[in-house]
Scaffold this motif. Structure first.
Motif, PDB file in Angstrom:
ATOM      1  N   MET A 123       0.812  -1.226   0.000  1.00 26.61           N
ATOM      2  CA  MET A 123       0.000   0.000   0.000  1.00 26.61           C
ATOM      3  C   MET A 123       0.842   1.272   0.000  1.00 26.61           C
ATOM      4  SD  MET A 123       0.469  -1.407   3.153  1.00 26.61           S
ATOM      5  CE  MET A 123      -0.921  -2.511   3.315  1.00 26.61           C
ATOM      6  N   TYR A 124       2.079   1.171   0.468  1.00 26.33           N
ATOM      7  CA  TYR A 124       2.941   2.343   0.512  1.00 26.33           C
ATOM      8  C   TYR A 124       3.659   2.613  -0.820  1.00 26.33           C
ATOM      9  CZ  TYR A 124       2.522   1.571   5.587  1.00 26.33           C
ATOM     10  OH  TYR A 124       2.048   1.395   6.858  1.00 26.33           O
ATOM     11  N   LYS A 131      -5.066   0.866  -3.606  1.00 27.34           N
ATOM     12  CA  LYS A 131      -6.469   0.677  -3.960  1.00 27.34           C
ATOM     13  C   LYS A 131      -6.770  -0.782  -4.283  1.00 27.34           C
ATOM     14  CE  LYS A 131      -7.567   5.374  -5.374  1.00 27.34           C
ATOM     15  NZ  LYS A 131      -8.090   6.279  -6.449  1.00 27.34           N
ATOM     16  N   ALA A 132      -5.786  -1.492  -4.826  1.00 28.81           N
ATOM     17  CA  ALA A 132      -5.976  -2.923  -5.076  1.00 28.81           C
ATOM     18  C   ALA A 132      -6.134  -3.676  -3.763  1.00 28.81           C
ATOM     19  CB  ALA A 132      -4.796  -3.482  -5.870  1.00 28.81           C
ATOM     20  N   CYS A 133      -5.346  -3.273  -2.761  1.00 24.58           N
ATOM     21  CA  CYS A 133      -5.464  -3.881  -1.430  1.00 24.58           C
ATOM     22  C   CYS A 133      -6.838  -3.585  -0.840  1.00 24.58           C
ATOM     23  CB  CYS A 133      -4.353  -3.343  -0.528  1.00 24.58           C
ATOM     24  SG  CYS A 133      -4.268  -4.126   1.100  1.00 24.58           S
ATOM     25  N   CYS A 134      -7.291  -2.329  -0.948  1.00 23.00           N
ATOM     26  CA  CYS A 134      -8.635  -1.963  -0.470  1.00 23.00           C
ATOM     27  C   CYS A 134      -9.707  -2.766  -1.205  1.00 23.00           C
ATOM     28  CB  CYS A 134      -8.883  -0.472  -0.676  1.00 23.00           C
ATOM     29  SG  CYS A 134      -7.957   0.627   0.419  1.00 23.00           S
ATOM     30  N   GLY A 135      -9.487  -2.989  -2.494  1.00 21.83           N
ATOM     31  CA  GLY A 135     -10.462  -3.744  -3.266  1.00 21.83           C
ATOM     32  C   GLY A 135     -10.638  -5.158  -2.750  1.00 21.83           C
ATOM     33  N   PHE A 228      -9.696  15.847   9.686  1.00 18.17           N
ATOM     34  CA  PHE A 228     -10.136  14.606  10.320  1.00 18.17           C
ATOM     35  C   PHE A 228      -9.485  13.382   9.694  1.00 18.17           C
ATOM     36  CE2 PHE A 228     -13.787  17.345  11.434  1.00 18.17           C
ATOM     37  CZ  PHE A 228     -13.856  17.090  12.787  1.00 18.17           C
ATOM     38  N   ARG A 229      -9.354  13.381   8.366  1.00 16.31           N
ATOM     39  CA  ARG A 229      -8.858  12.192   7.677  1.00 16.31           C
ATOM     40  C   ARG A 229      -7.383  12.312   7.288  1.00 16.31           C
ATOM     41  NH1 ARG A 229     -12.332   8.416   5.923  1.00 16.31           N
ATOM     42  NH2 ARG A 229     -11.356   8.092   3.891  1.00 16.31           N
ATOM     43  N   ALA A 230      -6.673  13.253   7.900  1.00 13.40           N
ATOM     44  CA  ALA A 230      -5.246  13.419   7.600  1.00 13.40           C
ATOM     45  C   ALA A 230      -4.435  12.192   7.988  1.00 13.40           C
ATOM     46  CB  ALA A 230      -4.698  14.657   8.308  1.00 13.40           C
ATOM     47  N   TRP A 234      -1.765   8.850   4.800  1.00 14.11           N
ATOM     48  CA  TRP A 234      -1.146  10.169   4.930  1.00 14.11           C
ATOM     49  C   TRP A 234      -0.040  10.427   3.922  1.00 14.11           C
ATOM     50  CZ3 TRP A 234      -0.614   5.999   8.056  1.00 14.11           C
ATOM     51  CH2 TRP A 234       0.670   5.458   8.180  1.00 14.11           C
ATOM     52  N   TRP A 235       0.462   9.368   3.291  1.00 11.83           N
ATOM     53  CA  TRP A 235       1.541   9.519   2.313  1.00 11.83           C
ATOM     54  C   TRP A 235       1.000   9.854   0.915  1.00 11.83           C
ATOM     55  CZ3 TRP A 235      -0.260   5.085   4.503  1.00 11.83           C
ATOM     56  CH2 TRP A 235      -0.816   4.126   3.650  1.00 11.83           C
ATOM     57  N   GLU A 236      -0.333   9.878   0.757  1.00  9.87           N
ATOM     58  CA  GLU A 236      -0.927  10.128  -0.546  1.00  9.87           C
ATOM     59  C   GLU A 236      -1.441  11.561  -0.670  1.00  9.87           C
ATOM     60  OE1 GLU A 236      -2.623   5.591  -1.344  1.00  9.87           O
ATOM     61  OE2 GLU A 236      -4.006   7.280  -1.200  1.00  9.87           O
ATOM     62  N   ASP A 237      -1.710  11.961  -1.907  1.00  8.86           N
ATOM     63  CA  ASP A 237      -2.334  13.247  -2.173  1.00  8.86           C
ATOM     64  C   ASP A 237      -3.728  13.279  -1.562  1.00  8.86           C
ATOM     65  OD1 ASP A 237      -4.291  14.810  -4.282  1.00  8.86           O
ATOM     66  OD2 ASP A 237      -2.352  15.810  -4.040  1.00  8.86           O
ATOM     67  N   GLU A 238      -4.131  14.425  -1.062  1.00  9.64           N
ATOM     68  CA  GLU A 238      -5.422  14.577  -0.379  1.00  9.64           C
ATOM     69  C   GLU A 238      -6.588  14.070  -1.217  1.00  9.64           C
ATOM     70  OE1 GLU A 238      -7.969  15.359   2.667  1.00  9.64           O
ATOM     71  OE2 GLU A 238      -5.802  15.583   2.741  1.00  9.64           O
TER      72      GLU A 238
END
Length: 249
Positions: A123-124, A131-135, A228-230, A234-238
């Motif tokens: 994921m890093y 996103k594949a991991c989230c999927g 709240f979701r920072a 956190w390593w990705e674009d907002e």
């Protein structure tokens, strides 16, 4: 059994308990929407709980008002122990209301294949791999949760992020299901006031400055002044900070 945490120095309750002027109206509107969801989709509606504090409030309202709404959650295999423990806490705390939590896990073979190919920390490495991991761990199990349902309920709030600022209390998801967001108007102060007044159990990680809690590798505490979701990805674009559960394709 309706008891729960008391405010302690340094706790989220002690820090954030600050209801808005129309707090009571928001609670009433939330209950009304939950009742509408149950009435309009008898036996076909589920609360998809993330086990975050907002979802714990939704579960509490379902239990208190004895609403015929199923409760399901995603056990991704990467949750913090404090988060996973809430599944049992909910069933014990609301035993008198007969609350049962449906638990949906990722398919083991898909997890094993992904990890063997990309490693435990994929994921890093890129947004696509994250996103594949989230999927695998979230989207596919959610699809199973919703397969026989015509409606689902979330704990989303507009205040949580810019991506959620335009969400409504009633929506339709990409599959054509009704999606109810009964907490959408609540403030962070409203959330913790309800928890304090009604003794709602919650994730102790919230006391450690984690307002938004996901999988352990993808969640950190936030600093004063951060969104709240920072602490999520956190390593990705907002703009990338959604797993796909609550975005339209």
């Amino acid at each position: 059994m309706l008891g729960g945490p008391a405010a302690a120095a340094g706790s989220a309750i002690g820090l954030y308990n600050n209801p808005s002027a129309d707090y009571a109206t928001k609670v009433q509107a939330t209950v009304a929407l939950l009742k509408a969801a149950a009435f309009e989709h008898p036996g076909k509606v589920v609360q998809a709980t993330s086990l975050g504090v907002e979802d714990m409030i939704v579960t509490d309202l379902i239990a208190r008002h004895q609403l015929p709404i199923a409760i399901g959650t995603l056990e991704t295999g990467m949750l913090n122990p404090e988060t996973a423990a809430l599944i049992g806490t909910i069933e014990t705390h609301y035993a008198d209301a007969g609350i049962h939590v449906e638990v949906y896990r990722p398919k083991n073979e898909a997890v094993v294949e992904f990890v063997s190919q990309h490693g435990e920390k994929a994921m890093y490495e890129s947004i696509d791999l994250r996103k594949a991991c989230c999927g695998i761990r979230k989207l596919e199990p959610l699809a199973r949760m919703l397969a026989e349902r015509t409606a689902w309920i979330t704990g989303l709030r507009r205040e949580q992020s810019n991506n959620r600022g335009g969400m409504l209390d009633r929506e339709v998801d990409d599959a054509g299901r009704a999606k109810f967001n009964p907490m959408i108007e609540w403030t962070w102060g409203d959330v913790w006031h309800y928890v304090a007044v009604n003794h709602v159990p919650y994730n102790p990680l919230h006391d450690q400055f984690m307002p938004s809690i996901g999988c352990a590798p993808c969640t950190r505490a936030i600093a004063v002044g951060e969104d709240f979701r920072a602490g999520r990805w956190w390593w990705e674009d907002e703009k990338a900070k959604e797993c796909g559960l609550h975005v339209h394709k």
